[in-house]
Design an enzyme around this catalytic site. Structure first.
Site, PDB file in Angstrom:
ATOM      1  N   ARG A   1      37.744 -18.677 -55.834  1.00  0.00           N
ATOM      2  CA  ARG A   1      39.005 -18.346 -56.505  1.00  0.00           C
ATOM      3  C   ARG A   1      40.074 -19.309 -56.003  1.00  0.00           C
ATOM      4  NH1 ARG A   1      38.649 -13.537 -59.192  1.00  0.00           N
ATOM      5  NH2 ARG A   1      37.169 -12.003 -58.386  1.00  0.00           N
ATOM      6  N   ALA A   2      41.197 -19.338 -56.732  1.00  0.00           N
ATOM      7  CA  ALA A   2      42.321 -20.165 -56.309  1.00  0.00           C
ATOM      8  C   ALA A   2      42.779 -19.746 -54.919  1.00  0.00           C
ATOM      9  CB  ALA A   2      43.478 -20.004 -57.285  1.00  0.00           C
ATOM     10  N   ILE A   3      43.067 -20.707 -54.066  1.00  0.00           N
ATOM     11  CA  ILE A   3      43.728 -20.398 -52.798  1.00  0.00           C
ATOM     12  C   ILE A   3      45.182 -20.838 -52.922  1.00  0.00           C
ATOM     13  CG2 ILE A   3      43.732 -20.762 -50.315  1.00  0.00           C
ATOM     14  CD1 ILE A   3      40.736 -21.225 -50.458  1.00  0.00           C
ATOM     15  N   THR A   4      45.401 -22.105 -53.194  1.00  0.00           N
ATOM     16  CA  THR A   4      46.780 -22.575 -53.376  1.00  0.00           C
ATOM     17  C   THR A   4      47.018 -23.106 -54.789  1.00  0.00           C
ATOM     18  OG1 THR A   4      46.158 -24.766 -52.588  1.00  0.00           O
ATOM     19  CG2 THR A   4      47.011 -23.244 -50.957  1.00  0.00           C
ATOM     20  N   SER A   5      45.991 -23.159 -55.611  1.00  0.00           N
ATOM     21  CA  SER A   5      46.108 -23.753 -56.951  1.00  0.00           C
ATOM     22  C   SER A   5      46.344 -22.665 -58.006  1.00  0.00           C
ATOM     23  CB  SER A   5      44.834 -24.526 -57.268  1.00  0.00           C
ATOM     24  OG  SER A   5      43.752 -23.627 -57.413  1.00  0.00           O
TER      25      SER A   5
ATOM     26  N   THR B   1      37.575 -22.033 -60.213  1.00  0.00           N
ATOM     27  CA  THR B   1      36.543 -21.849 -61.242  1.00  0.00           C
ATOM     28  C   THR B   1      36.217 -20.367 -61.432  1.00  0.00           C
ATOM     29  OG1 THR B   1      35.584 -24.043 -60.971  1.00  0.00           O
ATOM     30  CG2 THR B   1      34.134 -22.354 -61.840  1.00  0.00           C
TER      31      THR B   1
ATOM     32  N   ASP C   1      40.982 -35.364 -41.294  1.00  0.00           N
ATOM     33  CA  ASP C   1      39.852 -35.728 -42.127  1.00  0.00           C
ATOM     34  C   ASP C   1      38.648 -35.939 -41.237  1.00  0.00           C
ATOM     35  OD1 ASP C   1      40.840 -35.813 -44.801  1.00  0.00           O
ATOM     36  OD2 ASP C   1      42.099 -37.467 -44.161  1.00  0.00           O
TER      37      ASP C   1
END
Lengths: 504, 504
Positions: B206-210, B214, B267
């Site tokens: 699921r969306a976390i910050t968006s 999907t 990264d």
């Protein structure tokens, strides 16, 4: 920066939650700002009020006591922002934390430059680093700061805080690397050194996890909460002081880093050196004695570790223009008999008053360290410092100077005595083979130390001594019968606190 | 372990505070357990209940709504402990975290062994690491895991969680490294691949910050909250599924580490590889396609970085027995037209239904990736995959398979449409030179996405196109007139969201 609508302003509320030093913001999950900005649990949010701003970590709440229209602040956030009830603040996404790039570069193997460390430490002191980011910085530094980086870190830590200026002339100071229970030598060293004509403005800490800090112990005989102007008056009048360091803002980044280093338990020599020397340089010291207890359970565990740390301390101190002397002491046993503010003060006073029952270990340790300082400051010839210190203690000048200092700090009083005491007895006869310092500290705190200044433990035995069954091992002191009973129960459930060998 | 008195038992209360995944404990400053145990803000405290226990970070509170006799828990702590209102728990100092010694050794330059990484990851998955300690682990790993350590980390992350077993035969999967807005290729790839006879059980987030994940987009057309048994049924019946991954416990340590990695923005190739491959191995995949968008604002920014990451991914996948193919795609622009769950689903359906207005970029990207998977799984000859995929899409088999999958997951429904829409118009004529994805996401969330599934943005232009003054740039969709007005206000205050070059 984005333009802002009226959507981002909210009334502030003090939540009454102590998150230690990390500023935390509490907002309702259904509030319009969370919704609009996409804030969620653990978001970093900039809170701006009257030209000040802080960056806080968000906790999202589903509770009735926080209205949808209000933003709650933890104690640290409230304090840092200087908020007042009813204030309305602006909330937004914080600007990117540029200095974190330097931390990343270090993680990937590059060296810090003085300016990159300065940028990091400025952001740390300003509270822009979250605890997670602080942990990354501390980890990136651990074991991987060279002497040049250590020097740059020390300078950066000094530069971002206040710095005391005592004018021309020597300023003596001391620091103990990793405290020992009951080790209240500062309260003896300062009057001895000041009585010999050297200035020694000493700032000390309160207990964080221990039953007492030097500031707590000193507070049982006089005031310690002095601001910079008061400290200056006391030192001008008497040559010394023993004040609480929390009232002055020396090396503020150090306080922030320490709270992250402790739970990670990363022994970072570079950070230890920067921590010690930045505090001393900020306090305006010119001559510093380092008391380095060495022992299997001390912070410094071996002669090799001591030599390595000493070399780094000496090198960086030299670059900073500090005269440094390092003395290794025995780090294996607690010092003195009392554990807890008033009981430790009693030990100190008994040494100052040359009473026959004064704890010899505390006296001897203090004279050794005071002697070193007298030599370092030129008040005694090399090798003659300890004799001079002993003389000043024996002839009452140290006691008189201590009285003057207390008088100047707000007046001397005898430390209070606990109304409720109870001994804990040996369950069998035999040799005392061990004392569990951690459990003793816990029992002393159970009895009420350091909040109840009179509370704590009076130890009657030392490792190696023989005890008879039924003889008191230690006496519990408390301010109320309830607390006493409570500590006694716990002490009886922990018979291994003082270990007595089977008498065969 | 210390003996315990009755002092350490307290009634639990759910505080209604979401600290994300870190378990936090709230206790009154004046409560007897804080006092007795010396607990203070940021102490780590073990909370034990009915044989379960968690380790939580303490926040000390001075509030009336938490009685002195109760201990409050954050949402995460309450959930992890499985507490019920009225439960009475035992609170104590946690045992030392032995595996942190391995992290310290890594900080000082030693390599992790498979068993030391296993010990760390077990403790991480069990919630024994505080966020600070997680940050230290993540920092110690960043840039300094060799391929052997990366493989060991991946295996440890798989081993501490659940693992799906699909029996003999191929199991296809895909993963996109760093998402792009609107990039809903999975909802096209799964039916194409399954229509060609390959199994593809896909779990998505699921969306976390968006504005949408999907799983959120798929949820506008069918159910996605499937447990393992339901997922198995769907895959047995149709060959594929698109389910929410949060309902199954695959690589739980990964979820915990990700929440710490994100704010640190480190990264770490080794951790990225372990994260991707542990999820795929735990999901029971045998053949995995990696979609690697490369572009200046994507996660992978250059061809060199792509080559390096690909080599590490390939090496570790080989050791784990996973067949891996990596496809580099364009990472410079968003994919499709809709932003928000229902609008993205509309894009997907228009591609499946071969509608003339279907977004060509989404279709092309999906066919490319599906083709690669068909070749990887042996359903198409090398080089013939994309043609086969296009054929399956064009002749309606992909649409039919998508319908079967939705039917099996709980029934297909058309995504809802917003009742309230309003276009945002070009303020001048000129060429569209840029689209600010971050602001578009914010506006879509302001309009209510992903909570309101119909809410979001419908983009009418793409970079490079010419627009006339007054022509719609995008249309806002919302579930209520208030939310719409709110998003429109914000959009108007942000005229640079779609940049139109001065028309000279």
């Amino acid at each position: 920066m984005d333009a802002e609508g009226p959507v981002n302003r909210m009334r502030l509320r003090r939540m009454g939650i102590d998150t230690y030093q990390e500023p935390v913001l509490y907002m309702r999950r259904d509030c319009h700002v969370c919704h609009a900005e996409g804030f969620e649990a653990q978001s970093r949010v900039e809170v701006a009020l009257n030209g000040h701003h802080i960056v806080a970590t968000l906790n999202v709440v589903d509770v009735d006591f926080l209205p949808e229209s209000e933003a709650g602040l933890s104690d640290a956030a409230w304090r840092l922002l200087g908020a007042q009830p009813g204030d309305v603040a602006t909330l937004r996404h914080p600007p990117p934390l540029e200095s974190l790039g330097h931390v990343r570069a270090k993680v990937y193997g590059r060296r810090f430059t003085p300016s990159s460390l300065r940028a990091v430490i400025e952001d740390v002191a300003a509270g822009h680093y979250s605890d997670l980011q602080l942990a990354a910085f501390v980890t990136a530094c651990a074991g991987r700061l060279d002497p040049g980086e250590t020097e740059a870190l020390t300078r950066a830590m000094v530069d971002v805080g206040e710095r005391m200026d005592w004018g021309p002339g020597l300023v003596m100071d001391k620091h103990c690397v990793g405290g020992l229970p009951g080790n209240r030598t500062s309260m003896l060293i300062v009057p001895i050194v000041a009585a010999c004509g050297l200035r020694m403005p000493k700032t000390s800490s309160r207990a964080i996890t221990s039953p007492s800090g030097t500031a707590d112990t000193m507070e049982t005989v006089t005031q310690v909460d002095l601001d910079m102007a008061r400290m200056r008056q006391v030192v001008e009048r008497t040559g010394g002081c023993i004040a609480w360091g929390g009232a002055v803002r020396l090396s503020p980044a150090d306080d922030i880093l320490i709270r992250v280093e402790r739970p990670l338990d990363l022994d970072s020599e570079g950070q230890l050196v920067a921590s010690i020397l930045s505090k001393k340089a900020a306090a305006g010291a010119t001559h510093v004695l380092i008391d380095m207890p060495v022992g299997p359970t001390a912070k410094v565990r071996s002669a090799e570790a001591a030599a390595k740390l000493s070399a780094l301390l000496g090198g960086v101190a030299h670059k900073l223009g500090l005269q440094l002397r390092i003395t290794q002491t025995d780090g294996s046993a607690p010092v003195g008999r009392g554990i807890g503010p008033a009981l430790e003060a009693r030990d100190v006073l008994s040494v100052l008053r040359c009473q026959p029952d004064a704890p010899a270990d505390l006296a001897e340790r203090s004279l050794l360290l005071a002697g070193q300082l007298l030599e370092l400051g030129g008040a005694a010839a090399p090798g003659a410092g300890m004799d001079l210190a002993a003389q000043v203690l024996a002839d009452g000048r140290a006691l008189q100077k201590f009285g003057e200092i207390c008088e100047a700090q707000g007046g001397f009083r005898e430390p209070e005595r606990a109304r409720y005491t109870q001994p804990v007895l040996a369950l069998r006869s035999g040799n005392v083979v061990g004392v569990d310092n951690r459990r003793l500290s816990r029992i002393a705190k159970l009895a009420g130390a350091p909040k109840a200044a009179c509370a704590g433990i009076d130890l009657h035995i030392r490792p190696g001594e023989f005890v008879e069954r039924g003889q008191p091992l230690y006496t519990l002191h408390a301010a109320s019968p309830g607390t006493l009973a409570y500590a006694v129960d716990y002490a009886h459930a922990q018979p291994g606190t003082v270990q007595v060998a089977e008498d065969e």
